[in-house]
Design a protein around this motif. Sequence first.
Motif, PDB file in Angstrom:
ATOM      1  N   LEU A 167       4.544   1.803   0.728  1.00 38.01           N
ATOM      2  CA  LEU A 167       4.093   0.414   1.488  1.00 38.01           C
ATOM      3  C   LEU A 167       3.854  -0.580   0.455  1.00 38.01           C
ATOM      4  O   LEU A 167       3.891  -1.748   0.609  1.00 38.01           O
ATOM      5  CB  LEU A 167       2.354   0.419   1.718  1.00 38.01           C
ATOM      6  N   ASP A 170      -9.632  -2.961   2.006  1.00 39.96           N
ATOM      7  CA  ASP A 170     -10.563  -2.119   0.637  1.00 39.96           C
ATOM      8  C   ASP A 170     -10.881  -2.620  -0.328  1.00 39.96           C
ATOM      9  O   ASP A 170      -9.586  -2.730  -1.698  1.00 39.96           O
ATOM     10  CB  ASP A 170      -9.614  -0.792   0.685  1.00 39.96           C
ATOM     11  N   SER A 206      -6.232   0.642  11.787  1.00 38.06           N
ATOM     12  CA  SER A 206      -5.708   0.117  10.394  1.00 38.06           C
ATOM     13  C   SER A 206      -5.152  -0.880  11.059  1.00 38.06           C
ATOM     14  O   SER A 206      -4.435  -1.630  10.570  1.00 38.06           O
ATOM     15  CB  SER A 206      -4.661   0.961   9.801  1.00 38.06           C
ATOM     16  N   PHE A 213      -0.682   8.429   8.683  1.00 40.10           N
ATOM     17  CA  PHE A 213      -1.159   7.871   7.289  1.00 40.10           C
ATOM     18  C   PHE A 213      -0.563   6.707   6.842  1.00 40.10           C
ATOM     19  O   PHE A 213      -1.106   5.560   5.652  1.00 40.10           O
ATOM     20  CB  PHE A 213      -1.223   8.843   6.779  1.00 40.10           C
ATOM     21  N   VAL A 214       0.441   6.204   7.022  1.00 35.71           N
ATOM     22  CA  VAL A 214       1.088   4.980   6.766  1.00 35.71           C
ATOM     23  C   VAL A 214       0.027   3.926   7.606  1.00 35.71           C
ATOM     24  O   VAL A 214      -0.168   2.830   5.598  1.00 35.71           O
ATOM     25  CB  VAL A 214       2.218   5.115   7.293  1.00 35.71           C
ATOM     26  N   PHE A 224      -3.672   3.827   5.393  1.00 42.81           N
ATOM     27  CA  PHE A 224      -3.233   3.930   4.036  1.00 42.81           C
ATOM     28  C   PHE A 224      -3.109   2.306   4.196  1.00 42.81           C
ATOM     29  O   PHE A 224      -3.713   1.155   2.913  1.00 42.81           O
ATOM     30  CB  PHE A 224      -1.906   4.997   2.807  1.00 42.81           C
ATOM     31  N   ALA A 225      -2.436   1.467   4.592  1.00 48.46           N
ATOM     32  CA  ALA A 225      -1.841   0.537   4.619  1.00 48.46           C
ATOM     33  C   ALA A 225      -3.374  -0.682   4.802  1.00 48.46           C
ATOM     34  O   ALA A 225      -3.212  -1.613   3.985  1.00 48.46           O
ATOM     35  CB  ALA A 225      -1.064  -0.358   5.812  1.00 48.46           C
ATOM     36  N   ALA A 226      -4.126   0.245   5.499  1.00 53.81           N
ATOM     37  CA  ALA A 226      -5.035  -1.008   5.625  1.00 53.81           C
ATOM     38  C   ALA A 226      -6.330  -0.317   4.887  1.00 53.81           C
ATOM     39  O   ALA A 226      -7.159  -1.263   4.372  1.00 53.81           O
ATOM     40  CB  ALA A 226      -6.190  -1.233   6.944  1.00 53.81           C
ATOM     41  N   PHE A 227      -6.697   0.803   5.024  1.00 52.34           N
ATOM     42  CA  PHE A 227      -7.943   1.932   3.652  1.00 52.34           C
ATOM     43  C   PHE A 227      -7.700   2.733   3.101  1.00 52.34           C
ATOM     44  O   PHE A 227      -7.650   4.012   3.815  1.00 52.34           O
ATOM     45  CB  PHE A 227      -8.919   2.496   5.489  1.00 52.34           C
ATOM     46  N   PRO A 228      -6.864   2.199   2.007  1.00 44.90           N
ATOM     47  CA  PRO A 228      -6.818   3.504   1.167  1.00 44.90           C
ATOM     48  C   PRO A 228      -7.539   4.511   0.919  1.00 44.90           C
ATOM     49  O   PRO A 228      -7.125   6.010   0.428  1.00 44.90           O
ATOM     50  CB  PRO A 228      -6.402   2.593  -0.166  1.00 44.90           C
ATOM     51  N   THR A 229      -8.915   3.854   0.759  1.00 45.75           N
ATOM     52  CA  THR A 229      -9.656   5.238   0.272  1.00 45.75           C
ATOM     53  C   THR A 229     -10.037   6.234   1.118  1.00 45.75           C
ATOM     54  O   THR A 229      -9.663   6.707   1.236  1.00 45.75           O
ATOM     55  CB  THR A 229     -11.430   4.584  -0.047  1.00 45.75           C
ATOM     56  N   LEU A 230     -10.241   5.094   2.696  1.00 43.87           N
ATOM     57  CA  LEU A 230     -10.843   6.252   3.387  1.00 43.87           C
ATOM     58  C   LEU A 230      -9.648   7.066   3.883  1.00 43.87           C
ATOM     59  O   LEU A 230      -9.963   8.642   4.252  1.00 43.87           O
ATOM     60  CB  LEU A 230     -10.920   5.427   4.941  1.00 43.87           C
ATOM     61  N   ALA A 280      -7.264   8.217   1.970  1.00 44.29           N
ATOM     62  CA  ALA A 280      -7.063   9.405   1.334  1.00 44.29           C
ATOM     63  C   ALA A 280      -7.860  10.479   1.238  1.00 44.29           C
ATOM     64  O   ALA A 280      -8.210  11.599   1.261  1.00 44.29           O
ATOM     65  CB  ALA A 280      -7.608   8.766  -0.355  1.00 44.29           C
ATOM     66  N   SER A 290      -6.911  12.513   4.368  1.00 46.22           N
ATOM     67  CA  SER A 290      -5.687  13.908   4.126  1.00 46.22           C
ATOM     68  C   SER A 290      -6.797  14.279   3.484  1.00 46.22           C
ATOM     69  O   SER A 290      -5.633  15.664   3.353  1.00 46.22           O
ATOM     70  CB  SER A 290      -4.592  12.915   2.845  1.00 46.22           C
TER      71      SER A 290
END
Lengths: 175, 101, 636, 494, 515
Positions: C189, C219, E347, E426-427, E430-436, E438, E441
Amino acid sequence: MFFGLPITGETIAFFLLALIIIVSAVFMLSLTNVMHMAVSLVGVFLGVAGVFILLGADFVGLVQIMVYAGAITILMVFSLMLTHRGLGEHAVREVGAMRGTTTFAGIAVLVAIVLYAIRNAQWPGNTTALQPFHQSTVTLIANAIFQQYTVPFELVSAVLTVALVGSVVIARKEE
Amino acid sequence: MALQPFLALAAILFGLGLYGALTKRNLIIVLISIEMMLNAANINLVAFAHFLPKPNIEGQVYALFNIAIAAAEVAVGLAILLSFFRTRDTSDVRDMNSMKW
Amino acid sequence: MIGLTWLVPVLPLVAYLVLLFTGKRMSEVAITTISVLAVLIGFVISITVVSSVAGHGPYAPVVYNWLTFGPTTITMGYQVTNLNALMLLVVTLVSTLVFLFSKSYMHGDERFSRFYQYLNLFVFSMLGLVITSNLLELYIFWELVGVCSYLLVGFWYFKPEAAVAAKKAFIVTRVGDVGLFIGVILLYLGTGSFDFTTIFAHLHHFSSMQSALGAMGRDAITHLMTVQTWVTISALLVFVGAVGKSAQFPLHVWLPDAMEGPTPVSALIHAATMVAAGVYLVARMFPLFQASAAASETVAIIGGVTAIFAASIGLTQRDIKRVIAYSTVSQLGYMMLAMGVGAYVSGMFHLMTHAFFKALLFLAAGSVIHAIDTQDLFEMGGLRKYMPITHATFLAGALALSGIPPFAGFWSKDDILTAAFDSGHYVLYAFGLIAAFFTAVYIFRVYFLTFSGTYKGSKHPHEGGIAMTLPLIVLGFLATFAGFINTPFAPLLGNFLQPNGPVGYDPPANWGLMAISAITGLLGIWVAYSLYSGGKRADAFAKRMGILYQLSFHKWYIDELYAAIIVLPVVTIADGLQFVDRYIVDGAVRLLGEVGYAGGVSLKYSADGQIQTYGLISVFGIAIVLIVALLIGGVL
Amino acid sequence: MGTTMHLLSFSDIWRSMGPEVIVIGGAFLIMLIELLLPQNKRHIVPWLAVIDVIIATFLIISRFGGGILVYSSADYVVDGFSSLFKILILLSTFFVILLAIVEQRKHKLPYEYSYLLLFASGGAMIITSGIDLVLLYVGLELLSIATYILVALNRKDGRSAEGGLKYLIVGSIASATILYGLSFLYGVAGSTNLGQIAVALQNAWTSDSAILFVSFGLILAGIAVKISVVPFHLWTPDVFEGAPTPVTAYLAVISKAAVLAFMLRILIFAFGQKYQDWWLLIAWLSVITMVVGNFGALAQGNVKRLLAYSSIGQVGYLIMPFAAIGQSQNVSNMWQALSSMMFYLFAYALMTIGAFAVLSKVAQTRGSEQVDAFAGLYKRNPWLAVMMTIFLLSLAGLPLTGGFFGKFMIFLVAFNAGQYWLGVVLFATSAVAFYYYFGILKAMFVLEPVGDEEPIRAGGLLQVIVGLCALGTLYLGLIPGPFLTVLNNVHWFG
Amino acid sequence: MEDVLLLIVVIPLIAGLFVLAMPARSHGVIRAIGLIGALIPACFALAAYLAFDQRQINLQFPFTTTWMSIANAYNSLTLHINLGFGVDGISMPLVMLVGVVSTLTMIRSFKVTERVKSHYFWLLFLTMGMYGVFAASGIFTFFFFLESTLVAGYLLINIWGGEKRHYAATKFLIYRGLASVVLLAGLIGLAYVYASTAQAASNSVFIPNAPNFLTFSISQLLTEAQLIHIPAASQDVLFLVFLLAVLMEEAFVPFHTWLPDTHEQSDTGTNMMIGGALMKIGLYVMLRFAVSMLPLGLAHYATWLAVLGLVSILYGAIVAIASKDWRRLIAFSSISHMGLVLLAIGSMQEIGIQGAVFMLVSSGLLTALLFFTVGAQADRTGTYKIENLGGLSKSLPVISGVMLVAALGSVGLPGLSGFISEFSLFVGGFAAFPTLSALASLSMILAAFYLLWAMQRTTFGPANQALPDMVDADVIEYVPMVILVALVVLLGVFPGVLGDVVHGTAQAIAARIGG
């Protein structure tokens, strides 16, 4: 003035008839002796016939007397006798107070609303004439039935036939 | 004489008839009560026929038709009642309960 | 020959497929021949590759488009760099020897061909991992080697311990893998690519990452993040992957259990190659770690702690393979320590020497186990005279491990310690030194308990065939002499690995430190000798150590700790949630259904058969209709 | 009025009410024939009725699309919708008589049912065309009285008489209520002709609104009883259970259709001026009817009662277009509402009659009307089971069937009127209905037959009825196009 | 090629009618017809897949015929309802998936010996329904086929299911029934809102096919979605409606409880069909309608989507750990996987959408494979209870091995189809909601835990002495296993075969939602 109405012969007659009708009706509903019921029933029907006549509908009144006070009442009494072992005995167990009150309340609301609406409506002014029609009502009725109401009239014959045949079919004994 | 008293009378009679139909236990009385309701309607019709701005006979004719039909109705009602009485030996409204639930 | 590099991983794959379809009908010899040939040819190619690379330096990647992935395209391919070439060589060499060894070791097993299938698949995956040109591909092979490890640890699936160990190995490394997985995603990313070169290039231009960070603005966490923290987090996540695979503290717990697998597996996968992949990963991603001091520091600390921690456990284990396994963990800690302090060459050097001597130790242990059918140290003894070759090679391996000059381990380990010291990590240096001491103690404990004294078993021990001894001899040779490729006098390896100038931190030779570490090793051997060569003294010593001994013997209760704070809660929560699901969530659903049905029932019974009741209800209905009608009309 | 009165010529009568003449006159004729025939020949009587119905139907169809004919002197109008209603009525009567013929082979219903049905249908047809209060009322009573008798016709079953009596009491009260309401209408407008009433009412709304609202309420309530709208529905299951199955089908379909036509005429035509105010009232009635009907069926074990509740639910769907009309933005919405109701009515008729036909056969062989009686029907008679499946799926509103498409159209009406929630309730309640419809489906396909596993032998006539109904149901679901075209082109007087 | 989709949909139905015409006892013929009736459309689907033009983003292989017209449906305009088919990069893979799963189910159902005729009829009917759902290019066509799956599914569960099949079937029926009702409301609402917006915008924007503003054609709506924007408030409401429908349809927490019950009670063939293809409908709806046509609604509820997805991911994964029955475990596992798709859709990334299709296909194949192998072992052991199994590798090496492949595929092992799906999702996540993401995962670890733990207790360890003697897979069982494994590997190794088809459409959707 009586209830805001000028006291005339008609008014008196009306209230008398109304009294007869309502009292008879109440009696009919509260009495338990079948014969007494029959008598009060006749009272109601005759009273209604009186109202009709008071309203200038003499023919209708006459029919009312013949059909209701005569035929139907007799039919009823016969049926009562057919379905009961004796005439004098108490007809049936009566309704519970609770049910009676609830029913009364519901109907009271209903009637109250209707009365309210009647009272609030702007009805046409008083018709003084006892008989507003310039011809005999019988003629008028005959004209109406045979011109305007031909189709319903013919249909009523079908209704009566159906009732006749149907009553026979249902009430006759099993073969 | 005015229209309202007649209408009021009819309303009361209608109510009484309805009350009878819903509380009386004898089926025949129930049928009679229904006739009272019809009578109330007839009073209305005849009264209107009388008091309309242009009095017209239609109300009376209507009432006549109603009387005829009511008679037919009563006849049918009594016939069915007899049939019912024959199988159940009762004319109590409350005994019409073999079908429920 | 450089154009044939792709053959190196592909040959084992071919072998795998051949065995998969025809293996059942083949003889053991044929199976072994095919397999060994596959890796041996790979080894030969690797040699030529190394020589090419030595002259040419890294080659450009060879890639093919694999998948259109959003705005980018994922490629698959391979790349020959100096680091890769070295790894190719090590992996193919060790594989060849282990393949050969396995022929005797697994002789007679009804799933002989299956074993070689898995091994071939593993070697394919490992070589793929090594020469990949991008991070995603690396991750793919990374997982594949994990699966092969799972299959091989659980090879004897009918043993409950093996089944549990296989699962544990997979799941624990999976924890690390998920870290790597996220790390890969974050790097993608940030940089828009999986290619190592592109990623590294972006590390010097943060601007593109900055915009990617902006896109993640929904986020909350990203509001707190700068590009530097992003790099650090990515690096740490990549490192988590390495921690899992290389069994670093605190994810080390799977490796000792993995010893339930056949011994050649332990030698190949759990000593020489796969577990080293973590170190290799850090080496491959070295620029990333260089970009984040915090991440590097973490790597160093974890490495140092692991080194001493695992060594301390190794002191007391009774199972010969477990001791060596803890030793592996410990040695991997050294390598991580090296990477953490920036000693790139030292780490890779140690990886290589360790691969040789640890594979040797395992194979020797395997030879012993094969001979006497037990892994309990206290049931061995006196094998020196029954198994001279095994004894000699094991001794070479033990000396190398203990860091006794001039054996291979000395040079590489000393490099690391020097680097730690020189870079100012004195505490870690101390850890490393103590660990070195422990190392010498436990490996010679093993040595003395196994080979000295008198034989306590009943089965008559003897050397395995040539297939067993030949690998031992070759590895013994390597364990003894491999260190000379990167002595302070002639840093051949250092030059090879750094064709474009120094990478990381390459400390100068420090004679004093060398002497200290050599003395430490000798001290350890002496302690082991005094405690274990003569019988009862060990027990007394253990008693004297009291709680420390217990801690060591019970592996610091880490397994129990995990069971208590992770496994138990998870399973309990799962049971609880299952209950919730069944009785509360589904209960609510059923309740709703029941309520609806009850509504139906009540409606059903509202029809009581009484016509007057119906009439009454209708009257109320009429009244309501009238009232509503009048209300609508605005009359009431 | 009265001055320009002129007598109807016979040709006028024939042109305006030819079908009715055929049906009612035919009924008289058949009555006479029945009296004259010897006992052992009387079984041809119902077939005569069938022929009569067919002739009348063809007459209507042949005249279909002839534009709007208004016979002001007879207060009679022949328009597209009345013709469609009549076709529906006659079609259903046709099936009901055939079903009665089947039923009679077991139950020995008196042959009088054949012309009683014709009389009733005649009354129903009158209702659809009449625009005079007297005519409408007499037609309504002809229908009602004939059906009271029909319900009580099975003298061997005490439940029949009881059902008839119950129906009579409730029906008479409803009639009286309607009549009472109509009397006010007459009083305010001064005429019994709907056209004149509509004109008169335009002025009367300002002066006499209260009494008109009362009148409207009373008529609506009376109608609600007749078509069993909640909370006036409670008699329905009892009467349905008591009546002979063909008559039940008749009550479920034709009575309701005719009274809906009545409702259409009176409420929209006469009260049209203020109709926009009513929609919420009718909408709520529709909603509670759908909800109560469908939930009430959930717990029913008796299939006849179950279908009774189901028909209550269906009425909820049927009156929804009335509610939507109230919110219509323009006249096209009203056309849409009317055609959707018409469409659903046809689908409803076919699937309901079909379901009752299968039920009658199953109940006959099993001697039980419980859901269990359907257990293993697929094994005992796959044909009946598959046909029943079609009817049930249609009732449940699954695609490919007329029931779905009809609901879908009603749904569109609600959406077009902006009343999304109504549409959602419609389909949500039909999802609830899945439970009990699929309960029967389950019994037929999944469960093993209880007791004897003898195949059920369905007679040819029954197969014809069921097959035709199923065919029609599928036709309306699969190829609704032609019928929709017809509906698009019909016109309604008013 | 124009009619290929029509043929694909119709052939199973025709085959079903042939089956009905057969005498009930001629099992062999019935099975053969069933297989052929599924195989031919599958081949057609493959042909279409190969002929699919990857550069084009419109619906391809369009087949449209006017079914009926409803006058005055929108103001005074007439609504034309089409019977239409057409596929794009999202639906083409799913059509192919139905082809694969249905054919293999037919083979697997050779094992069914009870009421074979009905079984094959309903399987073929379900196949038709699922083809229709994915291939439909009209709202009405779509809905019609959706409901047909309901009936077939209900009966398949109810007749050939386990002990509590009536309960499970009813639950299936009510949940999916309600979902389809909500969906219908959403679909028609969508059409109406688009109609009114299109009419309002028709002065300034050229809208093809005007003035039929009320259209039920999906391709027309997709075109309009690019030209005009319906008001945000309407989008929000409609999106919520679709979301609710999808939550029920796709068994997301807390509307999920029907799925484990359904799977637990269904027989293997039914489970393959339901798990392999039917359970992809909900998210297909999400992509097809909610995402493509309501971009602002999606943007507004993106976070909610992600949170709901996360809840399903973790909840499903954790409950799966405690599942005692293999089929429940698979059901919860699929809930967990589908949650990931929801998260990725939230995302609003192109990769997330591409990954969603990947996941749908991959999870379809893997779920079918898992159900197949679990069913195959249960045929022999007579139990699905994990605790009653053990050491099956010894007696059933092939089945156990394939089971392991399926499990590893579900875990997301690279080289199998699950990996690239999870990775793409996941890509996107993670691009939009890193915490969620994570947190999500964690499910990768949990999945490894529950699947491998279950494998450990099923195929590893000492053989359970209570189990009967068993024979490993027979020839008939090899076919589905080999094909599914081959496809899973194919997708894992060469994801391009799927990715190329999906890419263009995913890009178009992403452009619409600004991802």
